[in-house]
Write an enzyme that holds these catalytic residues in place. Structure first.
Site, PDB file in Angstrom:
ATOM      1  N   CYS A  10       0.903  -1.121   0.028  1.00  0.00           N
ATOM      2  CA  CYS A  10      -0.274  -0.002  -0.016  1.00  0.00           C
ATOM      3  C   CYS A  10       1.077   1.287  -0.056  1.00  0.00           C
ATOM      4  O   CYS A  10       0.607   2.414  -0.841  1.00  0.00           O
ATOM      5  CB  CYS A  10      -0.879  -0.011   1.071  1.00  0.00           C
ATOM      6  SG  CYS A  10      -2.400  -1.026   0.946  1.00  0.00           S
ATOM      7  N   THR A  98       4.001 -13.851   2.521  1.00  0.00           N
ATOM      8  CA  THR A  98       4.503 -13.104   3.485  1.00  0.00           C
ATOM      9  C   THR A  98       3.804 -11.620   3.496  1.00  0.00           C
ATOM     10  O   THR A  98       3.982 -11.052   4.696  1.00  0.00           O
ATOM     11  CB  THR A  98       6.068 -13.175   3.064  1.00  0.00           C
ATOM     12  OG1 THR A  98       6.436 -12.562   2.016  1.00  0.00           O
ATOM     13  CG2 THR A  98       6.780 -14.257   3.320  1.00  0.00           C
ATOM     14  N   HIS A 101      -1.479  -8.684   1.111  1.00  0.00           N
ATOM     15  CA  HIS A 101      -1.966  -7.857   0.046  1.00  0.00           C
ATOM     16  C   HIS A 101      -1.627  -8.726  -1.109  1.00  0.00           C
ATOM     17  O   HIS A 101      -0.504  -8.772  -1.653  1.00  0.00           O
ATOM     18  CB  HIS A 101      -1.342  -6.789   0.177  1.00  0.00           C
ATOM     19  CG  HIS A 101      -1.582  -5.455  -0.796  1.00  0.00           C
ATOM     20  ND1 HIS A 101      -1.840  -4.148  -0.621  1.00  0.00           N
ATOM     21  CD2 HIS A 101      -2.154  -5.785  -2.300  1.00  0.00           C
ATOM     22  CE1 HIS A 101      -2.336  -3.458  -1.519  1.00  0.00           C
ATOM     23  NE2 HIS A 101      -2.260  -4.457  -2.739  1.00  0.00           N
ATOM     24  N   HIS A 103      -1.034 -10.452  -4.619  1.00  0.00           N
ATOM     25  CA  HIS A 103      -0.119 -10.195  -5.562  1.00  0.00           C
ATOM     26  C   HIS A 103       0.210 -11.320  -6.540  1.00  0.00           C
ATOM     27  O   HIS A 103       0.322 -12.386  -6.055  1.00  0.00           O
ATOM     28  CB  HIS A 103       1.163  -9.378  -5.107  1.00  0.00           C
ATOM     29  CG  HIS A 103       1.817 -10.271  -3.986  1.00  0.00           C
ATOM     30  ND1 HIS A 103       1.245 -10.027  -2.781  1.00  0.00           N
ATOM     31  CD2 HIS A 103       2.880 -11.155  -4.035  1.00  0.00           C
ATOM     32  CE1 HIS A 103       2.036 -11.101  -1.865  1.00  0.00           C
ATOM     33  NE2 HIS A 103       3.224 -11.473  -2.808  1.00  0.00           N
ATOM     34  N   HIS A 105       2.933 -13.084  -8.791  1.00  0.00           N
ATOM     35  CA  HIS A 105       4.456 -13.259  -8.829  1.00  0.00           C
ATOM     36  C   HIS A 105       4.437 -13.768 -10.622  1.00  0.00           C
ATOM     37  O   HIS A 105       3.580 -14.436 -10.945  1.00  0.00           O
ATOM     38  CB  HIS A 105       4.958 -14.249  -8.329  1.00  0.00           C
ATOM     39  CG  HIS A 105       5.038 -14.036  -6.832  1.00  0.00           C
ATOM     40  ND1 HIS A 105       6.269 -13.917  -6.125  1.00  0.00           N
ATOM     41  CD2 HIS A 105       4.090 -14.107  -5.810  1.00  0.00           C
ATOM     42  CE1 HIS A 105       6.032 -13.627  -4.880  1.00  0.00           C
ATOM     43  NE2 HIS A 105       4.840 -13.878  -4.721  1.00  0.00           N
TER      44      HIS A 105
HETATM   45  P1  5GP Z   1       4.648 -13.781  -0.780  1.00  0.00           P
HETATM   46  O1  5GP Z   1       5.504 -14.585  -0.220  1.00  0.00           O
HETATM   47  O2  5GP Z   1       3.726 -12.819  -0.005  1.00  0.00           O
HETATM   48  O3  5GP Z   1       3.903 -14.362  -1.843  1.00  0.00           O
HETATM   49  O4  5GP Z   1       5.595 -12.598  -1.826  1.00  0.00           O
HETATM   50  C1  5GP Z   1       5.879 -11.627  -1.215  1.00  0.00           C
HETATM   51  C2  5GP Z   1       7.253 -10.951  -2.133  1.00  0.00           C
HETATM   52  O5  5GP Z   1       7.438  -9.635  -1.959  1.00  0.00           O
HETATM   53  C3  5GP Z   1       8.592 -11.744  -1.790  1.00  0.00           C
HETATM   54  O6  5GP Z   1       8.855 -12.564  -2.781  1.00  0.00           O
HETATM   55  C4  5GP Z   1       9.590 -10.809  -1.520  1.00  0.00           C
HETATM   56  O7  5GP Z   1      10.777 -10.797  -2.002  1.00  0.00           O
HETATM   57  C5  5GP Z   1       9.038  -9.547  -1.864  1.00  0.00           C
HETATM   58  N1  5GP Z   1       9.188  -8.066  -1.571  1.00  0.00           N
HETATM   59  C6  5GP Z   1       8.979  -8.003   0.264  1.00  0.00           C
HETATM   60  N2  5GP Z   1       9.434  -6.670   0.334  1.00  0.00           N
HETATM   61  C7  5GP Z   1       9.309  -5.914  -0.912  1.00  0.00           C
HETATM   62  C8  5GP Z   1       9.399  -4.532  -1.176  1.00  0.00           C
HETATM   63  O8  5GP Z   1       9.637  -3.715  -0.291  1.00  0.00           O
HETATM   64  N3  5GP Z   1       9.635  -4.545  -2.358  1.00  0.00           N
HETATM   65  C9  5GP Z   1       9.596  -5.281  -3.327  1.00  0.00           C
HETATM   66  N4  5GP Z   1       9.656  -4.971  -4.635  1.00  0.00           N
HETATM   67  N5  5GP Z   1       9.372  -6.700  -3.131  1.00  0.00           N
HETATM   68  C10 5GP Z   1       9.425  -7.205  -1.726  1.00  0.00           C
HETATM   69 ZN    ZN Z   2      -1.882  -3.216   1.319  1.00  0.00          ZN
END
Ligand code: 5GP
Ligand code: ZN
Length: 116
Positions: A10, A98, A101, A103, A105
């Site tokens: 956000c 992690t 919100h 997203h 990939h």
């Molecule tokens: P999740 O595990 O929630 O599916 O993916 C979160 C992703 O966000 C991870 O691959 C992590 O490396 C990435 N990430 C975490 N913090 C940041 C950030 O501040 N900026 C960007 N560009 N990616 C982030």
């Molecule tokens: Zn958010």
């Protein structure tokens, strides 16, 4: 539960001058993953904070569906349309989500392993 004011995605969404944002429109934005797992690793992120996919219903179709249209556009820009790529949306602890919100990939640029 992470609120919109605490959420890193956000805060990127609110920062309309952020130079790390590769693409932005009225529904979503795209950044490179800070810890890339493949040569191409982008995140397609809705502007709106949705704490869980449990809150996604018919009203969110224009936003959630749009993520996949933008992902394909970004794949084209990153030259992985023909070589192939993977779109992943993690939800909850077993998927090792992690950031609470949603997203998508977008990973490509190498032979991706089995889903596991
Ligand atoms: P999740 O595990 O929630 O599916 O993916 C979160 C992703 O966000 C991870 O691959 C992590 O490396 C990435 N990430 C975490 N913090 C940041 C950030 O501040 N900026 C960007 N560009 N990616 C982030
Ligand atoms: Zn958010």
């Amino acid at each position: 539960m992470t609120t919109a004011t605490q959420c890193i995605f956000c805060s990127i969404a609110r920062d309309t001058a952020n130079p790390d944002v590769l693409y932005r429109d009225d529904r979503c934005f795209v950044v490179r993953d800070i810890n890339p797992k493949s040569p191409v690793h982008l995140l397609v992120i809705p502007n709106m904070h949705i704490a869980s996919l449990a809150y996604v219903g018919p009203g969110q179709v224009p936003v959630m569906g749009h993520l996949f249209v933008v992902a394909e556009e970004m794949a084209r820009r990153e030259n992985v349309t023909l070589s192939g790529y993977r779109l992943t949306l993690n939800q909850g602890p077993d998927a090792q989500q992690t950031i609470a919100h949603p997203h998508v990939h977008l990973m490509g640029g190498r032979q991706l392993g089995d889903m596991g």
